[in-house]
Design an enzyme around this catalytic site. Structure first.
Site, PDB file in Angstrom:
ATOM      1  N   CYS A 155       0.820  -1.212   0.000  1.00  0.00           N
ATOM      2  CA  CYS A 155       0.000   0.000   0.000  1.00  0.00           C
ATOM      3  C   CYS A 155       0.854   1.262   0.000  1.00  0.00           C
ATOM      4  O   CYS A 155       0.603   2.194  -0.778  1.00  0.00           O
ATOM      5  CB  CYS A 155      -0.959  -0.002   1.178  1.00  0.00           C
ATOM      6  SG  CYS A 155      -0.192  -0.361   2.780  1.00  0.00           S
ATOM      7  N   TYR A 156       1.870   1.316   0.846  1.00  0.00           N
ATOM      8  CA  TYR A 156       2.760   2.474   0.839  1.00  0.00           C
ATOM      9  C   TYR A 156       3.459   2.644  -0.514  1.00  0.00           C
ATOM     10  O   TYR A 156       3.510   3.758  -1.052  1.00  0.00           O
ATOM     11  CB  TYR A 156       3.812   2.350   1.937  1.00  0.00           C
ATOM     12  CG  TYR A 156       3.364   2.756   3.320  1.00  0.00           C
ATOM     13  CD1 TYR A 156       2.842   4.021   3.581  1.00  0.00           C
ATOM     14  CD2 TYR A 156       3.517   1.884   4.401  1.00  0.00           C
ATOM     15  CE1 TYR A 156       2.462   4.399   4.866  1.00  0.00           C
ATOM     16  CE2 TYR A 156       3.146   2.254   5.689  1.00  0.00           C
ATOM     17  CZ  TYR A 156       2.614   3.512   5.914  1.00  0.00           C
ATOM     18  OH  TYR A 156       2.239   3.893   7.185  1.00  0.00           O
TER      19      TYR A 156
END
Length: 352
Positions: A155-156
């Protein structure tokens, strides 16, 4: 693809937050049908016992992992598992003709030595790993379309790379100056009980973690290096914020040409993400909020230039469980199957 034909799909590890997002999204997809759900400690339970809000829609029981059953029932398999399990399962599934999407870190790295350094596991599936494509469609759409094995991004990295990609690909910044300051909601930590995720610990606080050693760092650097055409190191610092969903990545980098202004970069980003339906470029002076992306597969991006420091500042927001995980995995399936990239995915958040 006939209008009524539906492709059978299985999820291994559906009990976590990423898995349940997949289950939910599949209910609205016109061409995908959930036919198999596997777990470990929850075998034999109705899925709706774990998530009662789905009791009127999802009626599957959680089964034990069985490659023969999967191969018989499914054409597409999502592996929503902890790191270190997917690489033991994927070769068998691929050999049985399944398309595999791994939501863990196992197939994100082209160099397995990097995986061993950061995740501590020795791998023997080098030939299979070479077949894997990094599942960020805005950068690798053509490769995804031809692949049967996708390593879905973290996600990051998704939020960070979508902010950085045009700058590095066009050579607009000094790569070594890139700094990523990112913040995530608590759902990014998974569904397991952890002290730092307790309401009394996480509420009314913001805290950095994994400073200079977060496992998403080499993943970000791998793609940055690919975009820049040479090895690139970045500074990445994640923070936990007291909200459930969402990521904000604020990226700083020094411009090669101090004469560039915000309008120049808006034009460049607009061209770079043309025909990329899930990236929304915001008008000058409008800065994104995580709430705008919550519950959608969208990434909102805003750009600013500071002429005093000759730096560009790019702000990127996503829903960490959708564009940062399950939604992007289904976006990849759509591309693999030759369907519209937006098929079955939510486009608009509920606001406020």
């Amino acid at each position: 693809m006939g209008e009524l034909e539906r492709v059978p799909v299985g999820i291994v590890g559906a009990s976590g937050y990423g898995g349940v997002q997949l289950v939910r999204l599949l209910q609205d997809h016109p061409h995908l049908e959930l036919t198999y759900v596997a777990g470990n400690s929850t075998v034999g339970q109705e899925f709706s016992e774990l998530y009662p809000y789905l009791s009127n829609i999802v009626h599957q029981k959680i089964e034990a992992y069985d490659v023969d059953v999967i191969a018989d029932r499914c054409r597409i398999v999502f592996l929503a598992l902890p790191n270190g399990l997917a690489y033991k399962m994927a070769p068998e599934l691929l050999a049985r003709g399944c398309k595999v999407l791994d939501l863990s870190a196992d197939y994100r790295f082209t160099d397995l030595a990097t995986y061993k350094t950061w995740y501590g596991m020795e791998r023997t599936d080098g030939e299979i790993n070479e077949q894997a494509v990094y599942g960020l469609p805005e950068l690798y759409r053509d490769q995804i379309a031809e692949s049967n094995l996708i390593g879905c991004p973290g996600c990051y990295p998704t939020a960070s790379l979508l902010a950085l990609a045009p700058l590095l690909k066009q050579g607009l910044v000094v790569p070594e100056t890139a700094i990523i300051d990112a913040k995530s909601g608590t759902s990014g930590g998974g569904r397991h009980a952890k002290v730092n995720m307790l309401l009394a610990e996480a509420d009314n606080a913001i805290a950095p973690y994994g400073v200079a050693r977060h496992r998403h760092t080499p993943e970000i650097e791998q793609v940055c290096s690919d975009l820049a055409g040479r090895e690139v190191l970045v500074q990445f610092t994640p923070h936990l914020v007291p909200m459930v969903r969402g990521i904000l990545a604020t990226v700083y980098a020094t411009l090669r040409d101090p004469g560039l202004v915000r309008e120049d970069l808006l034009t460049i980003y607009g061209a770079f993400y043309r025909n990329r339906p899930w990236v929304k470029l915001l008008p000058a002076g409008t800065y994104p909020q995580t709430k705008w992306a919550c519950g959608t597969n969208l990434c909102y991006i805003s750009i600013e230039v500071d002429p005093r420091t000759d730096r560009v500042i790019v702000m990127s927001v996503i829903d960490n469980l959708l564009k940062g995980q399950a939604g992007q995995a289904i976006q990849c399936v759509n591309i693999m199957m030759g369907w519209e990239e937006t098929l079955g995915l939510p486009k608009l958040a509920f606001y406020p």
